[in-house]
Scaffold this motif. Structure first.
Motif, PDB file in Angstrom:
ATOM      1  N   GLN A   5       0.832  -1.196   0.000  1.00 20.25           N
ATOM      2  CA  GLN A   5       0.000   0.000   0.000  1.00 20.25           C
ATOM      3  C   GLN A   5       0.873   1.256   0.000  1.00 20.25           C
ATOM      4  O   GLN A   5       0.537   2.255  -0.636  1.00 20.25           O
ATOM      5  CB  GLN A   5      -0.936  -0.004   1.212  1.00 20.25           C
ATOM      6  CG  GLN A   5      -2.013   1.057   1.149  1.00 20.25           C
ATOM      7  CD  GLN A   5      -2.888   0.939  -0.091  1.00 20.25           C
ATOM      8  OE1 GLN A   5      -3.346  -0.140  -0.452  1.00 20.25           O
ATOM      9  NE2 GLN A   5      -3.122   2.042  -0.773  1.00 20.25           N
ATOM     10  N   THR A   6       2.001   1.193   0.671  1.00 27.25           N
ATOM     11  CA  THR A   6       2.935   2.321   0.685  1.00 27.25           C
ATOM     12  C   THR A   6       3.434   2.626  -0.722  1.00 27.25           C
ATOM     13  O   THR A   6       3.476   3.786  -1.142  1.00 27.25           O
ATOM     14  CB  THR A   6       4.132   2.014   1.615  1.00 27.25           C
ATOM     15  OG1 THR A   6       3.630   1.706   2.914  1.00 27.25           O
ATOM     16  CG2 THR A   6       5.088   3.175   1.690  1.00 27.25           C
ATOM     17  N   LYS A  12       0.917   7.029  -6.638  1.00 34.01           N
ATOM     18  CA  LYS A  12      -0.163   7.999  -6.870  1.00 34.01           C
ATOM     19  C   LYS A  12       0.340   9.424  -6.678  1.00 34.01           C
ATOM     20  O   LYS A  12      -0.011  10.330  -7.428  1.00 34.01           O
ATOM     21  CB  LYS A  12      -1.344   7.716  -5.938  1.00 34.01           C
ATOM     22  CG  LYS A  12      -2.126   6.491  -6.350  1.00 34.01           C
ATOM     23  CD  LYS A  12      -3.275   6.203  -5.408  1.00 34.01           C
ATOM     24  CE  LYS A  12      -3.971   4.926  -5.851  1.00 34.01           C
ATOM     25  NZ  LYS A  12      -5.095   4.578  -5.031  1.00 34.01           N
ATOM     26  N   GLY A  13       1.179   9.617  -5.670  1.00 31.27           N
ATOM     27  CA  GLY A  13       1.764  10.939  -5.444  1.00 31.27           C
ATOM     28  C   GLY A  13       2.634  11.374  -6.616  1.00 31.27           C
ATOM     29  O   GLY A  13       2.600  12.538  -7.029  1.00 31.27           O
ATOM     30  N   ILE A  94       7.248   0.483  -6.251  1.00 29.49           N
ATOM     31  CA  ILE A  94       6.715   1.806  -6.602  1.00 29.49           C
ATOM     32  C   ILE A  94       6.645   1.959  -8.114  1.00 29.49           C
ATOM     33  O   ILE A  94       5.654   2.474  -8.642  1.00 29.49           O
ATOM     34  CB  ILE A  94       7.571   2.925  -5.955  1.00 29.49           C
ATOM     35  CG1 ILE A  94       7.408   2.897  -4.432  1.00 29.49           C
ATOM     36  CG2 ILE A  94       7.192   4.298  -6.517  1.00 29.49           C
ATOM     37  CD1 ILE A  94       8.412   3.750  -3.675  1.00 29.49           C
ATOM     38  N   ILE A  95       7.668   1.488  -8.808  1.00 28.80           N
ATOM     39  CA  ILE A  95       7.657   1.563 -10.277  1.00 28.80           C
ATOM     40  C   ILE A  95       6.497   0.739 -10.840  1.00 28.80           C
ATOM     41  O   ILE A  95       5.777   1.188 -11.738  1.00 28.80           O
ATOM     42  CB  ILE A  95       9.009   1.109 -10.867  1.00 28.80           C
ATOM     43  CG1 ILE A  95      10.102   2.108 -10.482  1.00 28.80           C
ATOM     44  CG2 ILE A  95       8.921   0.966 -12.387  1.00 28.80           C
ATOM     45  CD1 ILE A  95      11.508   1.669 -10.855  1.00 28.80           C
ATOM     46  N   GLU A  96       6.292  -0.458 -10.303  1.00 28.28           N
ATOM     47  CA  GLU A  96       5.172  -1.291 -10.769  1.00 28.28           C
ATOM     48  C   GLU A  96       3.828  -0.609 -10.487  1.00 28.28           C
ATOM     49  O   GLU A  96       2.931  -0.617 -11.326  1.00 28.28           O
ATOM     50  CB  GLU A  96       5.210  -2.672 -10.120  1.00 28.28           C
ATOM     51  CG  GLU A  96       6.242  -3.596 -10.713  1.00 28.28           C
ATOM     52  CD  GLU A  96       6.099  -3.788 -12.213  1.00 28.28           C
ATOM     53  OE1 GLU A  96       4.983  -4.098 -12.686  1.00 28.28           O
ATOM     54  OE2 GLU A  96       7.101  -3.617 -12.921  1.00 28.28           O
ATOM     55  N   ALA A  97       3.687  -0.035  -9.315  1.00 28.06           N
ATOM     56  CA  ALA A  97       2.445   0.673  -8.970  1.00 28.06           C
ATOM     57  C   ALA A  97       2.255   1.884  -9.878  1.00 28.06           C
ATOM     58  O   ALA A  97       1.132   2.194 -10.287  1.00 28.06           O
ATOM     59  CB  ALA A  97       2.473   1.104  -7.503  1.00 28.06           C
TER      60      ALA A  97
END
Length: 180
Positions: A5-6, A12-13, A94-97
């Motif tokens: 989730q982080t 998203k940010g 983070i890259i995948e998200a």
């Protein structure tokens, strides 16, 4: 890959920071992938950025030395934020998200299709067309072959699985037979 989730929050940010138009999301994604490859290629750099023993100030200096003027301001600031918050351990997630966020923005759905044999291009196109109509999105497919499914297809969309394989049908019959 399971995405925390982080990592989703950071992604998203990052999407929100690109709305100023200075750098496109696709350009940032390319830069992030390049940074990931640089970090991955150096065990020392990877170790330093992920080490709790290295101070934030030292990490920021290293990021500045390596990446300043080589990536966009958005990407550079994002890398500094990850160092300040000790989140480089989640960089790949983070890259995948971020990719997933871009897919949502661009109306893209990634789908994995598993078949027992190589499908013809015509049949592949029929599957893509049908999925595109049902999901109302542009479909990007990852075609895989697994002869253990015997026949049929296994379609994976996010966390959903549509299993029309003979293997699945036989397993279900065996369960029913075992319950009799």
């Amino acid at each position: 890959m399971i995405i925390s989730q982080t990592a989703k929050t950071y992604a998203k940010g990052l999407v929100l920071t690109t709305q100023n138009g200075a750098t496109s999301c696709d350009a940032i994604l390319e830069e992030l992938n390049n940074v990931k490859n640089i970090i991955k290629s150096s065990d020392d750099l990877n170790g330093v950025l992920n080490s709790p023993a290295v101070t934030t100030e030292q990490k920021l200096l290293i990021i500045q030395d390596i990446f300043q003027n080589k990536v966009s301001e958005n990407t550079f600031n994002f890398l500094k934020l990850l160092a300040e918050k000790n989140r480089f351990n989640e960089f790949a997630q983070i890259i995948e998200a971020f990719k997933q966020e871009l897919d949502i923005i661009n109306g893209i759905q990634r789908v994995q299709v598993v078949s027992a044999i190589e499908l013809t291009e015509e049949y592949k196109q029929k599957i893509i067309t049908k999925l595109s109509e049902k999901l109302n999105k542009t479909i990007i497919t990852d075609w895989q072959i697994d002869d253990s499914i015997i026949a049929g297809l296994v379609i994976k969309i996010n966390d959903d699985i549509i299993d029309t394989s003979i293997k699945n049908k036989l397993e279900n019959l065996s369960k029913i037979k075992g319950n009799l």
